[in-house]
Write an enzyme that holds these catalytic residues in place. Structure first.
Site, mmCIF file in Angstrom:
data_model
loop_
_atom_site.group_PDB
_atom_site.id
_atom_site.type_symbol
_atom_site.label_atom_id
_atom_site.label_comp_id
_atom_site.label_asym_id
_atom_site.label_seq_id
_atom_site.Cartn_x
_atom_site.Cartn_y
_atom_site.Cartn_z
ATOM 1 C CE LYS A 1 -19.132 23.053 2.508
ATOM 2 N NZ LYS A 1 -18.619 24.408 2.628
ATOM 3 C CE LYS B 1 -0.798 50.040 -5.850
ATOM 4 N NZ LYS B 1 -0.984 51.353 -6.439
ATOM 5 C CB CYS C 1 -25.790 33.205 6.305
ATOM 6 S SG CYS C 1 -26.889 33.819 5.054
ATOM 7 C CG ASN D 1 -17.892 36.923 -1.705
ATOM 8 O OD1 ASN D 1 -18.888 37.483 -1.269
ATOM 9 N ND2 ASN D 1 -17.095 36.177 -0.939
ATOM 10 C CE LYS E 1 -21.660 23.371 -1.713
ATOM 11 N NZ LYS E 1 -21.678 24.660 -2.385
ATOM 12 C CG PHE F 1 -27.176 29.836 3.181
ATOM 13 C CD1 PHE F 1 -27.286 29.773 4.560
ATOM 14 C CD2 PHE F 1 -28.194 30.427 2.448
ATOM 15 C CE1 PHE F 1 -28.392 30.298 5.195
ATOM 16 C CE2 PHE F 1 -29.309 30.958 3.079
ATOM 17 C CZ PHE F 1 -29.410 30.896 4.462
ATOM 18 C CG ASP G 1 -16.131 24.319 4.979
ATOM 19 O OD1 ASP G 1 -16.303 24.529 3.772
ATOM 20 O OD2 ASP G 1 -17.060 24.373 5.825
ATOM 21 C CB ILE G 2 -16.344 28.350 9.210
ATOM 22 C CG1 ILE G 2 -15.195 29.280 8.784
ATOM 23 C CG2 ILE G 2 -16.852 28.701 10.590
ATOM 24 C CD1 ILE G 2 -15.608 30.702 8.496
ATOM 25 C CB ILE G 3 -20.497 25.258 8.480
ATOM 26 C CG1 ILE G 3 -20.300 25.120 6.988
ATOM 27 C CG2 ILE G 3 -21.085 26.601 8.835
ATOM 28 C CD1 ILE G 3 -21.617 25.158 6.234
HETATM 29 O O1 C5P Z 1 -18.525 24.906 -0.233
HETATM 30 P P1 C5P Z 1 -19.289 26.180 -0.320
HETATM 31 O O2 C5P Z 1 -18.453 27.399 -0.104
HETATM 32 O O3 C5P Z 1 -20.185 26.302 -1.505
HETATM 33 O O4 C5P Z 1 -20.299 26.066 0.928
HETATM 34 C C1 C5P Z 1 -21.081 27.112 1.325
HETATM 35 C C2 C5P Z 1 -21.420 26.958 2.788
HETATM 36 O O5 C5P Z 1 -20.262 26.652 3.539
HETATM 37 C C3 C5P Z 1 -21.955 28.223 3.373
HETATM 38 O O6 C5P Z 1 -22.852 27.876 4.420
HETATM 39 C C4 C5P Z 1 -20.702 28.906 3.900
HETATM 40 O O7 C5P Z 1 -21.005 29.828 4.944
HETATM 41 C C5 C5P Z 1 -19.920 27.722 4.419
HETATM 42 N N1 C5P Z 1 -18.449 27.878 4.352
HETATM 43 C C6 C5P Z 1 -17.715 27.941 5.537
HETATM 44 N N2 C5P Z 1 -16.354 28.055 5.499
HETATM 45 C C7 C5P Z 1 -15.697 28.086 4.326
HETATM 46 C C8 C5P Z 1 -16.432 28.023 3.126
HETATM 47 C C9 C5P Z 1 -17.806 27.924 3.166
HETATM 48 O O8 C5P Z 1 -18.319 27.923 6.627
HETATM 49 N N3 C5P Z 1 -14.392 28.206 4.337
#
Ligand code: C5P
Length: 406
Positions: free
Chosen positions: A343, A290, A275, A212, A339, A325, A308-310
């Protein structure tokens, strides 16, 4: 701006003998522009390069040159100046001045003042590159650092003597920015802050990936702001082209899964700021070779969801303060608050993408939400916004801890 912290500060500017002494004029102007009071102390050598009258006019105060000045009206004695100062900045600091400070000499007013003051001292060295690298100067430097003095620069490049190398005085703007950073109260001292930044790259085959447009700038600025506030900072970043901020521990990763593992390995963070623009999905299968071009008009790629990390961090039993974020193109407030709830975040910083505000830009605007309130942050450079956001994070973090402990 970090420079705003200079407002109302009393700064003794020590100017020593160097061709760069003329830059003291600009340093005084910049300090006064942001509301600092400046009193100048010059060595005899400095007076050979720039006149005291110039610096007196710019600072609006008499310049102190003689240690034994009988006329107390025109110059503050060194003890009075030593007590008056909130900070002592020596710019330029010559090799001779550094040596005198190391020895604790008192035959000139600048050295005597440095011995008498309890204010922190910052030195911006300026000298010929051979003089800078000489063992004597380097040993003096180590002693000065060991005693808690701050060293700003020097820079490398063309020198007045015609040589190239390290020893140039930093530009006045850089000196003021660094001095301001030193003055920021260390509200996060003893705390560990984890920041994720940048995009993730999810490999399809050895040459292709899903990525991205995230530049990582905001995350890097936040890491820098947390370090300025005294935190131990671990910056976990996807692939970016950015320099690591000073005093920050950087860990490079490529994929969302790698980022997840590194973040989850850190169990004792006080604050985690997500972030990074983490890819929501990754290719279900990684092709070791390839993928060949096919003639068919369409093709598809099977994807699976990344963890999802956070959210994982915020579900921990001993959870840190978690900030997420949200980049939205519409209904920003509604989605961001959703969100935050989904989360289990303490705070979410929403930015509108699209229009003039795009991924990768140097500017941004934020709308920050937490359970009891919200705050908008107007369009500004990310360096500025990051510091504003960090101030708010510290406020909310302190508020949460004080209710937990009461
Ligand atoms: O759900 P979305 O991707 O819009 O959420 C964005 C927030 O979640 C950001 O703080 C991003 O760093 C975190 N995130 C994460 N792990 C993921 C996807 C998003 O920590 N797999």
């Amino acid at each position: 701006m970090a420079e705003e912290i200079l407002a109302g500060k009393k700064i003794v500017l020590g100017v020593s003998g160097s061709i760069a002494a003329y830059k003291a004029a600009e340093i005084i102007r910049l300090c006064r522009k942001v509301g600092a009071e400046v009193k100048v102390v010059m060595t005899e050598g400095a007076c050979e390069f720039i006149t005291p009258l110039t610096l007196q006019t710019l600072s609006g105060s008499p310049v102190a040159i003689d240690l034994l000045d009988a006329d107390e009206e025109s110059a503050m004695g060194h003890i009075k100046l030593a007590r008056w100062a909130d900070w002592v900045l020596i710019a330029p600091a010559s090799a001779n001045t550094m040596a005198r400070l190391v020895q604790g000499r008192t035959e000139d007013i600048l050295s005597a003042l440095c011995l008498a003051t309890e204010a922190p001292i910052a030195l911006a060295p300026a000298m010929n590159n051979k003089m800078w690298t000489h063992e004597a100067t380097q040993q003096n430097l180590a002693v000065l650092i060991g005693r808690g003095n701050y060293i700003l620069g020097p820079d490398s490049g063309d020198q007045a003597c015609g040589e190239q190398g390290k020893g140039r005085l930093l530009e006045p703007e850089q000196i003021i920015a660094l001095l301001s950073q030193l003055m920021v109260p260390k509200r996060l001292s003893g705390k560990r802050v984890v920041v994720t930044a940048g995009p993730t790259h999810e490999p399809i085959d050895p040459v292709r990936y899903i990525g991205n447009r995230s530049s990582g700038k905001m995350g890097f600025e936040l890491a820098s702001a947390a370090a300025e506030a005294g935190a131990e900072v671990i910056l976990i970043t996807g692939p970016v082209h950015l320099t690591t901020p000073s005093a920050v521990c950087r860990i490079d990763v490529e994929t969302a899964e790698q980022m997840y593992d590194v973040v989850m390995d850190i169990s004792d963070a006080d604050i985690v700021i997500g972030c990074a623009a983490v890819a929501d999905h990754r290719p279900a299968k990684y092709h070791k070779k390839k993928i060949k071009k096919s003639d068919s008009e369409s093709s598809s790629l099977a994807l699976i969801k990344n963890r999802d990390i956070i959210t994982a961090v915020s579900l921990r039993k001993e959870r840190p303060f978690v900030v997420g974020f949200a980049a939205e193109t519409e209904n920003m407030a509604e989605y961001a608050k959703g969100k935050m709830k989904a989360k289990n975040l303490d705070m979410v910083a929403a930015n509108q993408v699209g229009k003039d505000l795009v991924f990768g830009a140097d500017i941004n605007a934020l709308h920050v939400f937490w359970s009891e309130g919200d705050q908008t942050m107007a369009t500004a450079f990310k360096s500025h916004l990051a510091r504003e956001l960090m101030t708010l994070i510290i406020e909310r973090y302190d508020a949460k801890n004080s209710t937990k402990n009461s």
